[in-house]
Write a protein that holds these residues in place. Structure first.
Motif, PDB file in Angstrom:
ATOM      1  N   ASP A 128       1.139  -1.509   0.037  1.00 27.06           N
ATOM      2  CA  ASP A 128       0.076   0.142  -0.038  1.00 27.06           C
ATOM      3  C   ASP A 128       0.824   1.430   0.340  1.00 27.06           C
ATOM      4  O   ASP A 128       0.421   2.220  -0.256  1.00 27.06           O
ATOM      5  N   GLY A 131       1.763   4.111  -3.305  1.00 28.75           N
ATOM      6  CA  GLY A 131       0.846   4.688  -3.700  1.00 28.75           C
ATOM      7  C   GLY A 131      -0.136   5.684  -2.508  1.00 28.75           C
ATOM      8  O   GLY A 131      -0.378   6.746  -3.198  1.00 28.75           O
ATOM      9  N   ARG A 267      -6.300  11.639  -6.266  1.00 28.35           N
ATOM     10  CA  ARG A 267      -7.242  10.357  -6.167  1.00 28.35           C
ATOM     11  C   ARG A 267      -5.727   9.542  -6.005  1.00 28.35           C
ATOM     12  O   ARG A 267      -4.492   9.579  -6.449  1.00 28.35           O
ATOM     13  N   ASP A 268      -6.139   8.128  -6.584  1.00 31.26           N
ATOM     14  CA  ASP A 268      -5.495   7.363  -6.441  1.00 31.26           C
ATOM     15  C   ASP A 268      -4.866   6.934  -7.831  1.00 31.26           C
ATOM     16  O   ASP A 268      -5.664   7.173  -9.061  1.00 31.26           O
ATOM     17  N   ASP A 269      -4.079   5.729  -7.855  1.00 31.22           N
ATOM     18  CA  ASP A 269      -3.625   5.437  -9.158  1.00 31.22           C
ATOM     19  C   ASP A 269      -4.591   5.010  -9.902  1.00 31.22           C
ATOM     20  O   ASP A 269      -4.422   5.053 -10.945  1.00 31.22           O
ATOM     21  N   SER A 270      -6.290   4.559  -9.400  1.00 31.27           N
ATOM     22  CA  SER A 270      -7.113   4.151 -10.320  1.00 31.27           C
ATOM     23  C   SER A 270      -8.300   5.316 -10.473  1.00 31.27           C
ATOM     24  O   SER A 270      -9.099   4.952 -11.462  1.00 31.27           O
ATOM     25  N   GLY A 271      -7.708   6.889  -9.964  1.00 31.10           N
ATOM     26  CA  GLY A 271      -8.637   7.839 -10.893  1.00 31.10           C
ATOM     27  C   GLY A 271      -9.368   8.141  -9.216  1.00 31.10           C
ATOM     28  O   GLY A 271     -10.458   8.856  -9.011  1.00 31.10           O
ATOM     29  N   ARG A 272      -9.673   7.419  -8.514  1.00 34.18           N
ATOM     30  CA  ARG A 272     -10.254   6.764  -7.493  1.00 34.18           C
ATOM     31  C   ARG A 272     -10.504   7.833  -6.309  1.00 34.18           C
ATOM     32  O   ARG A 272      -9.165   7.709  -5.520  1.00 34.18           O
TER      33      ARG A 272
END
Length: 479
Positions: A128, A131, A267-272
């Motif tokens: 974790d 990220g 936002r995290d790596d997935s855009g969330r």
């Protein structure tokens, strides 16, 4: 040679290097440190049946840790029925802290921290970490530190405005009050209600006093007691307070130019976006890391300066020249060079992160010792920083050893190493330097001569208490 023994004994050193400081009994070790190919493995003596070295770790942890280099560069100890390995050489520490693929943040300490305060940047495992670090890095960009320094200056003045000449205060509590206020107000903006900040501080204090015992003796939570109830109430209340703050921010929908606003927009790596639970985890660990580490360093500064009048005189002279009675600000930092060296030296003698643990996630060999999967490894900056072969006359409090850098900087690790190195290093150094300069400029802080403050190792190395007499001083005006 290494100096070992009781860190609370006092020994005189030449005035050019500083006055008497806590020192240790001496024992002769090999004249030369073993090279990279000759690091030694050993075992700590004196383990008790069933409990192992637990009595030493609970009653005299620093003296026990300080004795270990005599037995090797990696020393096997027993915690209950479990083996752990203490690293006493910086080369081994560097290998462990920079190789998270083999040595991860798992094991009893991190399980307790994650159960209590969540899976934030300061406690999360390797999977974790990258990220989370990417999300938080903008909050600690150099350009934002100037704004944070404004908060630091305001909080120093707010704290000391409450003092009166002749008053006795506990420097440990006062420094924790200061740094918690700074951490909370940089996270949640300067309009954060003071009573809630105070309640958050009290919750953190209960956690910090309880987590060290729970790591060494997990069964303590199985026994009903007032301490267990107080510990659990504090954690529940902490999460409720932070969750309420996050909800208010979401409802307002306004960027308040603070760390929480940055996290809400991240936002995290997935855009969330981060969930409320993730936000709560990050806030908890950021406040914890930002408050306790710097407060312990400042408390040790106060204690050491109380017995080092020559260092104090030089600090006051620099503060008078640079500040002239004002509270230190961001613009003053480049001129507070001696103050910065004092902070560096205090962090060497009393590193807040005095014992950094990792757990092996695959079998590995270290200095001839075969470590099985799931072995606990303990990296101790406290031990490394007090080795004479890396820091000559290591027991001496000598800020001038940092005047021209240091020949063994790889052995200096108050903020850790590698990818997990403290993200708030620049923040903490700026805060400690600004606060110390401001304090010595305006106040005499005299530790009471009839009271002594010994180290109280917990998750962070801090004095147990430090009653001091405060008296206002009149600084020499700025030229």
């Amino acid at each position: 040679m290494r100096i070992r023994g009781n860190p609370d004994r006092v020994r005189a050193v030449p005035a050019t290097s500083g006055a008497p400081i806590p020192a240790r009994d001496t024992a002769v070790a090999p004249d030369t440190l073993p090279g990279a190919g000759a690091l030694r493995a050993g075992q700590a003596p004196g383990a008790w049946p069933v409990v192992g070295h637990l009595p030493d770790l609970l009653r005299r942890p620093l003296a026990f840790m300080d004795s270990l280099p005599a037995h090797g560069d990696i020393v096997r100890v027993r915690i209950g029925l479990r083996d752990a390995y203490v690293l006493c050489h910086p080369e081994l520490v560097r290998r462990v802290l920079t190789d998270s693929r083999v040595f991860d943040r798992e094991g009893p300490l991190y399980e307790k921290v994650r159960a209590a305060l969540g899976n934030g940047l300061a406690s999360c495992p390797r999977a974790d970490h990258r990220g989370q670090r990417r999300v938080l890095q903008p909050a600690f960009h150099h350009k934002r530190l100037e704004r944070y320094a404004q908060v630091m200056s305001v909080e120093v003045e707010t704290l000391t405005d409450r003092w009166r000449s002749g008053q006795v205060v506990d420097a440990v509590d006062e420094m924790f009050r200061l740094t918690t206020a700074v951490a909370v107000r940089t996270l949640f903006s300067s309009d954060f209600p003071a009573p809630v900040a105070e309640e958050l501080r009290d919750c953190l204090d209960v956690f910090l006093r309880g987590v060290y015992t729970r790591v060494l003796m997990p069964a303590v939570d199985a026994v009903p007691s007032p301490g267990r109830r107080r510990y659990r109430r504090a954690l529940v209340r902490w999460r409720a307070l932070v969750s309420g703050i996050i909800a208010e921010y979401r409802a307002a929908g306004v960027d308040q130019d603070d760390v929480l606003s940055l996290l809400l927009a991240a936002r995290d790596d997935s855009g969330r976006p981060l969930s409320d639970h993730e936000l709560c985890d990050q806030v908890a660990l950021l406040v914890l890391a930002g408050a306790e580490t710097t407060s312990s360093a400042l408390a040790w500064c106060v204690q050491l300066l109380g017995s080092h009048s020559d260092v104090l005189d030089r600090l006051q002279t620099e503060a008078d020249t640079v500040l002239g009675g004002s509270i230190a600000t961001w613009d003053d930092l480049p001129d507070l060079t001696f103050t910065h060296r004092v902070v560096q030296e205090v962090l060497r003698l009393y590193p807040p992160a005095w014992a950094i643990t990792r757990t092996t996630v695959e079998p590995v060999e270290l200095a001839g010792e075969q470590l099985a999967l799931g072995s606990m490894v303990i990296c101790s900056p406290y031990v490394i920083h007090r080795r004479d072969d890396f820091f000559p006359d290591a027991a001496a409090f000598d800020p001038d050893r940092w005047q021209n850098g240091h020949p063994h900087r790889e052995a200096y690790l108050p903020f850790g190493l590698g990818a997990n190195k403290c993200i708030g290093e620049a923040f903490g150094l700026a805060e400690a330097t600004l606060a110390l300069a401001s304090l010595v400029s305006r106040w005499h802080l005299r530790p009471l001569p009839t009271r002594s403050s010994k180290a109280a190792p917990r998750s962070v190395l801090a004095p147990g208490s430090l009653p001091v007499l405060v008296d206002a001083r009149l600084p020499t005006p700025r030229p």
